[in-house]
Design a protein around this motif. Sequence first.
Motif, PDB file in Angstrom:
ATOM      1  N   LEU A 129      32.787  43.267  44.849  1.00  8.68           N
ATOM      2  CA  LEU A 129      34.293  42.348  44.635  1.00  8.68           C
ATOM      3  C   LEU A 129      34.657  41.849  45.827  1.00  8.68           C
ATOM      4  O   LEU A 129      34.977  40.696  46.126  1.00  8.68           O
ATOM      5  N   THR A 147      33.936  38.290  46.582  1.00 10.38           N
ATOM      6  CA  THR A 147      34.882  37.278  46.791  1.00 10.38           C
ATOM      7  C   THR A 147      35.144  36.538  47.977  1.00 10.38           C
ATOM      8  O   THR A 147      35.165  35.191  48.012  1.00 10.38           O
ATOM      9  N   TYR A 206      32.051  34.255  48.630  1.00 10.44           N
ATOM     10  CA  TYR A 206      32.088  33.067  47.510  1.00 10.44           C
ATOM     11  C   TYR A 206      33.116  31.993  48.314  1.00 10.44           C
ATOM     12  O   TYR A 206      32.921  30.765  48.275  1.00 10.44           O
ATOM     13  N   LEU A 207      34.252  32.435  48.672  1.00 10.44           N
ATOM     14  CA  LEU A 207      35.393  31.645  49.095  1.00 10.44           C
ATOM     15  C   LEU A 207      34.866  30.853  50.433  1.00 10.44           C
ATOM     16  O   LEU A 207      35.327  29.855  50.491  1.00 10.44           O
ATOM     17  N   THR A 266      39.327  34.751  52.204  1.00 11.38           N
ATOM     18  CA  THR A 266      40.055  35.190  51.393  1.00 11.38           C
ATOM     19  C   THR A 266      41.719  35.229  51.765  1.00 11.38           C
ATOM     20  O   THR A 266      42.590  34.816  50.907  1.00 11.38           O
ATOM     21  N   SER A 291      42.994  31.573  51.307  1.00 16.89           N
ATOM     22  CA  SER A 291      43.333  31.122  49.685  1.00 16.89           C
ATOM     23  C   SER A 291      44.534  31.973  49.482  1.00 16.89           C
ATOM     24  O   SER A 291      45.135  31.199  48.629  1.00 16.89           O
ATOM     25  N   LEU A 346      42.093  39.922  43.559  1.00 11.29           N
ATOM     26  CA  LEU A 346      40.906  39.309  43.664  1.00 11.29           C
ATOM     27  C   LEU A 346      40.356  38.423  42.308  1.00 11.29           C
ATOM     28  O   LEU A 346      39.797  37.388  42.618  1.00 11.29           O
ATOM     29  N   LEU A 386      39.449  34.321  42.341  1.00 13.13           N
ATOM     30  CA  LEU A 386      38.382  33.603  41.883  1.00 13.13           C
ATOM     31  C   LEU A 386      38.551  32.615  40.848  1.00 13.13           C
ATOM     32  O   LEU A 386      38.024  31.598  40.718  1.00 13.13           O
ATOM     33  N   SER A 407      40.142  29.644  42.560  1.00 12.69           N
ATOM     34  CA  SER A 407      39.318  29.062  43.661  1.00 12.69           C
ATOM     35  C   SER A 407      39.105  27.547  43.631  1.00 12.69           C
ATOM     36  O   SER A 407      39.102  26.949  44.555  1.00 12.69           O
TER      37      SER A 407
END
Length: 494
Positions: A35, A39, A42-43, A121, A124, A461, A465, A468
């Motif tokens: 996770l 995450t 992905y970001l 992360t 964001s 988190l 997601l 995002s």
Amino acid sequence: MQDIIGTADTTTLDVVTGYVNIVNGMVWGPPMLILLLGTGIYLTVGLGFMPLRKIGFAFGELMKGRKSEGEGDVTPFGALMTALSSTIGTGNIAGVAVAIAIGGPGALFWMWMTALVGMATKFSEGVLAVKFREVDADGRRVGGPMYYIKNGMGKGFVWLGGLFAMFGVLAGLGTGNAIQTVEVVRTIGDTYGVEYWITGAVIAVLAGLVILGGIKRIASVAEKVVPAMALTYIAVGLVVVALNYTGIPDAFYRIFSNAFGFGAAAGGFSGALIMLAMQRGVARGIFSNEAGQGSAPIAHAAAQNNDPVDQGIIAMLGTFIDTIMVCTITGLAILTSGVIPAECDAGLFALGGTSPEICETGARITSDAFASALPGFGQHFVAAALALFAFTTILGWSYYGERCAEYLFGEKIVTPFRWLWVAMIMFATMLLYAGDNITELMNTFWLTTDTLTGLMAAPNLVALLVLSPLVFKMSKEYFAKLEAAKAAAATASE
């Protein structure tokens, strides 16, 4: 003073430690690792690798952020320094050493990976913190995961924000207060023979003078202290590595080979060794730089910056400075000095062995590394750095805990919470008089704080997601405006 608390009941402590180990193993098992790293990856991809491409640009924005240009309580620079005051702490000195001693040199590699994807992360988090912040009844800008969960995901998820805030209060009292206090009090006591309660009392008084003044006073202290302490530590650490330059190639070889499961004690390749290195590296990386944990955006929400993306760009530097710069210096100083005790073999631990007590004494290992290269100075420098790092962490985390408490109980809790925070410093100090079980007690504390960190990160988190797409959209618009402004300026100059 030895009789203040008395000797802890060994059987009870063993039972508690056993349960904490079980919970910690579940919280920091493969699902959490996936996770956290997933995450971040992905970001990072969703942002087009912007955080890695714009590091230079981010430092430029940080310098501009010394001035106030929007609504808020502290400058953008002050917000980052407040966030860094909490992240640059015992994790950078003791935490890195413990990660390497138990997880092997490969743990440092996974700390790097956590930091590189953690920049996206942290970016964001900073964006959402400013985007969804509120003004409380006392006129303060308040924000963080609990607010962007409530205001971004909707009222149906208020409970998730409350869950984050609850874990935030508990993690703050443990990670941001008790652990920091214990490490510095014990280090000063072991190095200079100062009574624990004296050092604890000094920390409590000094912290109280700052904390009772709120975020503006905390940021004012952080702006002056954090840059100086970080740069000084990096400079001295580089001297240690330079003096041990012959060990640099071997250090990097061990970092990369161990990270991918190769170790002599494990008989070559070992999947268990990879997992141990990843677990220790990711856990200590998050403990150190807090990317994904959700604590730093609480500070960034107070920034005098009306542009969420601009503050997010400044926020992402916290991860880079903390881990890529400061933690790396500690790790290389340790590995090039060759001070890891022979009993600390990650390959054996991966095969089911238990780590001896000496592998858990992180501050002592780092102190030995600096002292071996700089005899007569190194150990004193590490003791001073640990004290200062821990003190600023106590200040920064007091604000995080305060904001989480306010979210749960309202503005009236702020002053009582500040006094509770100061009292916790003395309570943690008194735990050091627990007698023969002190080492096991402290190890249990470390495991508990690791567990709380993971529990605190989970709601954050999930929010990152879900929200995002908004972060990606705002980021694209921000840089599109910059490009348009540059094009217009170029046209006008022709």
